[in-house]
Design a protein around this motif. Structure first.
Motif, PDB file in Angstrom:
ATOM      1  N   VAL A   1       7.057   4.932   3.348  1.00  0.00           N
ATOM      2  CA  VAL A   1       6.605   3.569   3.659  1.00  0.00           C
ATOM      3  C   VAL A   1       5.583   3.114   2.622  1.00  0.00           C
ATOM      4  CG1 VAL A   1       5.317   2.162   5.327  1.00  0.00           C
ATOM      5  CG2 VAL A   1       7.107   3.719   6.136  1.00  0.00           C
ATOM      6  N   GLN A   2       4.681   4.018   2.234  1.00  0.00           N
ATOM      7  CA  GLN A   2       3.645   3.639   1.263  1.00  0.00           C
ATOM      8  C   GLN A   2       4.243   3.295  -0.100  1.00  0.00           C
ATOM      9  OE1 GLN A   2       0.792   6.815   1.653  1.00  0.00           O
ATOM     10  NE2 GLN A   2       0.149   6.044   3.663  1.00  0.00           N
ATOM     11  N   ALA A   3       5.313   3.992  -0.455  1.00  0.00           N
ATOM     12  CA  ALA A   3       5.980   3.654  -1.723  1.00  0.00           C
ATOM     13  C   ALA A   3       6.522   2.225  -1.646  1.00  0.00           C
ATOM     14  CB  ALA A   3       7.105   4.647  -2.016  1.00  0.00           C
ATOM     15  N   ALA A   4       7.047   1.853  -0.487  1.00  0.00           N
ATOM     16  CA  ALA A   4       7.554   0.480  -0.303  1.00  0.00           C
ATOM     17  C   ALA A   4       6.390  -0.517  -0.334  1.00  0.00           C
ATOM     18  CB  ALA A   4       8.319   0.379   1.009  1.00  0.00           C
ATOM     19  N   GLU A   5       5.256  -0.140   0.267  1.00  0.00           N
ATOM     20  CA  GLU A   5       4.071  -1.019   0.259  1.00  0.00           C
ATOM     21  C   GLU A   5       3.598  -1.296  -1.158  1.00  0.00           C
ATOM     22  OE1 GLU A   5       0.728  -0.075   2.794  1.00  0.00           O
ATOM     23  OE2 GLU A   5       2.011   1.052   4.134  1.00  0.00           O
ATOM     24  N   ARG A   6       3.625  -0.251  -1.982  1.00  0.00           N
ATOM     25  CA  ARG A   6       3.126  -0.414  -3.359  1.00  0.00           C
ATOM     26  C   ARG A   6       3.950  -1.423  -4.136  1.00  0.00           C
ATOM     27  NH1 ARG A   6       2.108   5.190  -2.826  1.00  0.00           N
ATOM     28  NH2 ARG A   6       4.074   5.782  -3.804  1.00  0.00           N
TER      29      ARG A   6
ATOM     30  N   MET B 255      -6.155  -8.156   2.908  1.00  0.00           N
ATOM     31  CA  MET B 255      -6.630  -6.994   3.659  1.00  0.00           C
ATOM     32  C   MET B 255      -5.852  -5.790   3.162  1.00  0.00           C
ATOM     33  SD  MET B 255      -7.195  -8.282   7.533  1.00  0.00           S
ATOM     34  CE  MET B 255      -8.504  -9.460   7.914  1.00  0.00           C
ATOM     35  N   ALA B 256      -6.576  -4.722   2.865  1.00  0.00           N
ATOM     36  CA  ALA B 256      -5.944  -3.541   2.267  1.00  0.00           C
ATOM     37  C   ALA B 256      -6.537  -2.310   2.947  1.00  0.00           C
ATOM     38  CB  ALA B 256      -6.198  -3.525   0.762  1.00  0.00           C
ATOM     39  N   GLY B 257      -6.001  -1.990   4.117  1.00  0.00           N
ATOM     40  CA  GLY B 257      -6.565  -0.885   4.884  1.00  0.00           C
ATOM     41  C   GLY B 257      -7.876  -1.288   5.535  1.00  0.00           C
ATOM     42  N   PHE B 258      -8.044  -2.575   5.813  1.00  0.00           N
ATOM     43  CA  PHE B 258      -9.283  -3.077   6.433  1.00  0.00           C
ATOM     44  C   PHE B 258      -9.171  -2.860   7.940  1.00  0.00           C
ATOM     45  CE2 PHE B 258     -12.016  -6.725   7.887  1.00  0.00           C
ATOM     46  CZ  PHE B 258     -13.198  -6.270   7.316  1.00  0.00           C
TER      47      PHE B 258
ATOM     48  N   ASN C 171      -2.284  -9.481   5.231  1.00  0.00           N
ATOM     49  CA  ASN C 171      -2.471  -8.069   5.553  1.00  0.00           C
ATOM     50  C   ASN C 171      -1.147  -7.356   5.304  1.00  0.00           C
ATOM     51  OD1 ASN C 171      -3.733  -5.702   6.646  1.00  0.00           O
ATOM     52  ND2 ASN C 171      -2.596  -6.047   8.557  1.00  0.00           N
ATOM     53  N   ILE C 172      -1.222  -6.052   5.005  1.00  0.00           N
ATOM     54  CA  ILE C 172       0.005  -5.259   4.954  1.00  0.00           C
ATOM     55  C   ILE C 172      -0.067  -4.210   6.044  1.00  0.00           C
ATOM     56  CG2 ILE C 172      -0.811  -3.702   3.100  1.00  0.00           C
ATOM     57  CD1 ILE C 172       2.303  -3.916   2.167  1.00  0.00           C
ATOM     58  N   HIS C 173       1.029  -4.118   6.784  1.00  0.00           N
ATOM     59  CA  HIS C 173       1.087  -3.192   7.928  1.00  0.00           C
ATOM     60  C   HIS C 173       2.230  -2.213   7.689  1.00  0.00           C
ATOM     61  CE1 HIS C 173       0.468  -1.919  12.053  1.00  0.00           C
ATOM     62  NE2 HIS C 173       1.780  -1.879  12.175  1.00  0.00           N
ATOM     63  N   PRO C 174       2.008  -0.921   8.009  1.00  0.00           N
ATOM     64  CA  PRO C 174       3.022   0.080   7.657  1.00  0.00           C
ATOM     65  C   PRO C 174       4.141   0.233   8.687  1.00  0.00           C
ATOM     66  CG  PRO C 174       1.082   1.168   8.492  1.00  0.00           C
ATOM     67  CD  PRO C 174       0.775  -0.306   8.510  1.00  0.00           C
ATOM     68  N   ALA C 175       4.692  -0.868   9.155  1.00  0.00           N
ATOM     69  CA  ALA C 175       5.853  -0.832  10.062  1.00  0.00           C
ATOM     70  C   ALA C 175       6.512  -2.203  10.020  1.00  0.00           C
ATOM     71  CB  ALA C 175       5.424  -0.487  11.478  1.00  0.00           C
TER      72      ALA C 175
ATOM     73  N   SER D 206     -11.556  -0.549   3.966  1.00  0.00           N
ATOM     74  CA  SER D 206     -12.403   0.256   4.856  1.00  0.00           C
ATOM     75  C   SER D 206     -12.335   1.734   4.527  1.00  0.00           C
ATOM     76  CB  SER D 206     -11.962   0.100   6.321  1.00  0.00           C
ATOM     77  OG  SER D 206     -12.093  -1.223   6.763  1.00  0.00           O
ATOM     78  N   GLY D 207     -11.431   2.133   3.634  1.00  0.00           N
ATOM     79  CA  GLY D 207     -11.216   3.570   3.500  1.00  0.00           C
ATOM     80  C   GLY D 207     -10.786   4.029   2.128  1.00  0.00           C
ATOM     81  N   ALA D 208      -9.624   4.676   2.105  1.00  0.00           N
ATOM     82  CA  ALA D 208      -9.182   5.378   0.901  1.00  0.00           C
ATOM     83  C   ALA D 208      -8.932   4.463  -0.297  1.00  0.00           C
ATOM     84  CB  ALA D 208      -7.912   6.158   1.209  1.00  0.00           C
ATOM     85  N   GLY D 209      -8.551   3.242  -0.032  1.00  0.00           N
ATOM     86  CA  GLY D 209      -8.406   2.284  -1.134  1.00  0.00           C
ATOM     87  C   GLY D 209      -7.151   2.463  -1.968  1.00  0.00           C
ATOM     88  N   SER D 210      -6.112   3.088  -1.405  1.00  0.00           N
ATOM     89  CA  SER D 210      -4.908   3.282  -2.217  1.00  0.00           C
ATOM     90  C   SER D 210      -4.215   1.945  -2.504  1.00  0.00           C
ATOM     91  CB  SER D 210      -3.943   4.257  -1.539  1.00  0.00           C
ATOM     92  OG  SER D 210      -3.561   3.756  -0.283  1.00  0.00           O
ATOM     93  N   THR D 211      -4.291   1.027  -1.572  1.00  0.00           N
ATOM     94  CA  THR D 211      -3.687  -0.295  -1.769  1.00  0.00           C
ATOM     95  C   THR D 211      -4.439  -1.044  -2.877  1.00  0.00           C
ATOM     96  OG1 THR D 211      -3.269  -0.252   0.605  1.00  0.00           O
ATOM     97  CG2 THR D 211      -2.940  -2.365  -0.520  1.00  0.00           C
ATOM     98  N   LEU D 212      -5.761  -0.945  -2.826  1.00  0.00           N
ATOM     99  CA  LEU D 212      -6.594  -1.555  -3.866  1.00  0.00           C
ATOM    100  C   LEU D 212      -6.287  -0.940  -5.228  1.00  0.00           C
ATOM    101  CD1 LEU D 212      -9.089  -3.241  -4.830  1.00  0.00           C
ATOM    102  CD2 LEU D 212     -10.499  -1.248  -4.227  1.00  0.00           C
TER     103      LEU D 212
END
Ligand code: GRF
Length: 209
Positions: A183-188, A96-99, A115-119, A18-24
């Protein structure tokens, strides 16, 4: 003499953004450089037209479908359009990647959408808990750690069975921004690792969660 090749069938991914697409972008990069093997992105669906994630997908030469809620009569019609798109793409797994939209997924897709959730769910999840709101809430609660969660998607926000989590510390002086970065570094790391495990163990592995 002809040698028998092993049957090789890449895992077909559809990615919902839905947005920035950093996960994609991270998934694209890892597939490209071989850190994520045996998976391919066959479709990117975006619930918004003019977002960076769409540009990232197009630059990578991936098929993109814009499916905007505003173009449909109601949530059910929007959901059906998403379902049709992932069906037609013959995706095996949806990420789902920021959807940011609600997809009322039909039973046949339950167990095959992540889905990935930042918590660290089940805490700090649910409607309205996204982006900086999550990190601000974690800091306000005085937590000593946070992290990210990959979970199966069901019909409730941030609710389905947890597949994997990664923890990060909350450090003195953290702001929502500095915590988000950690958190985003861990998500990646975590999201591609989960996809790699599905490649290796099959979708049944998710079913066991
Ligand atoms: C990530 O923090 C993830 O936890 C959440 O969306 C954020 C990424 O958005 N689901 P994007 O991939 O940059 O659009």
């Amino acid at each position: 003499m002809a040698t028998t090749q092993p049957t090789y069938r890449p895992l077909r991914l559809a990615v919902l953004i839905s947005g920035a697409g950093s996960t994609l972008a991270n998934l694209i990069e890892r597939i490209r450089d071989g850190r994520l093997r045996g998976a391919e992105i066959v479709l990117v669906i975006s619930s918004r037209g003019a977002v960076r994630g769409v540009e990232i997908a197009r630059q990578a030469g991936l098929p993109v479908k814009i499916v905007r809620p505003i173009d449909f009569a109601d949530e059910q019609a929007f959901s059906e359009a998403i379902t049709t798109a992932v069906d037609q793409a013959e995706a095996h797994l949806v990420l789902m990647a920021g959807f940011m939209r609600y997809w009322r997924l039909p039973p046949r897709w339950q167990g095959r959408v992540l889905n990935i959730h930042p918590a660290l769910l089940p805490r700090f999840g649910g409607r309205g808990m996204y982006g900086q709101h999550v990190h601000a809430a974690v800091l306000a609660a005085g937590e000593r750690e946070s992290g990210c969660t990959v979970h199966l998607v069901d019909l409730q926000y941030d609710h389905g069975p947890i597949v994997a989590q990664r923890r990060v510390p909350v450090l003195p002086g953290d702001t929502p921004d500095t915590l988000a970065e950690r958190v985003q570094a861990a998500e990646r790391e975590l999201y591609p690792e989960v996809v790699q495990t599905v490649v290796e163990r099959g979708l049944e592995w998710l079913g066991a969660k």
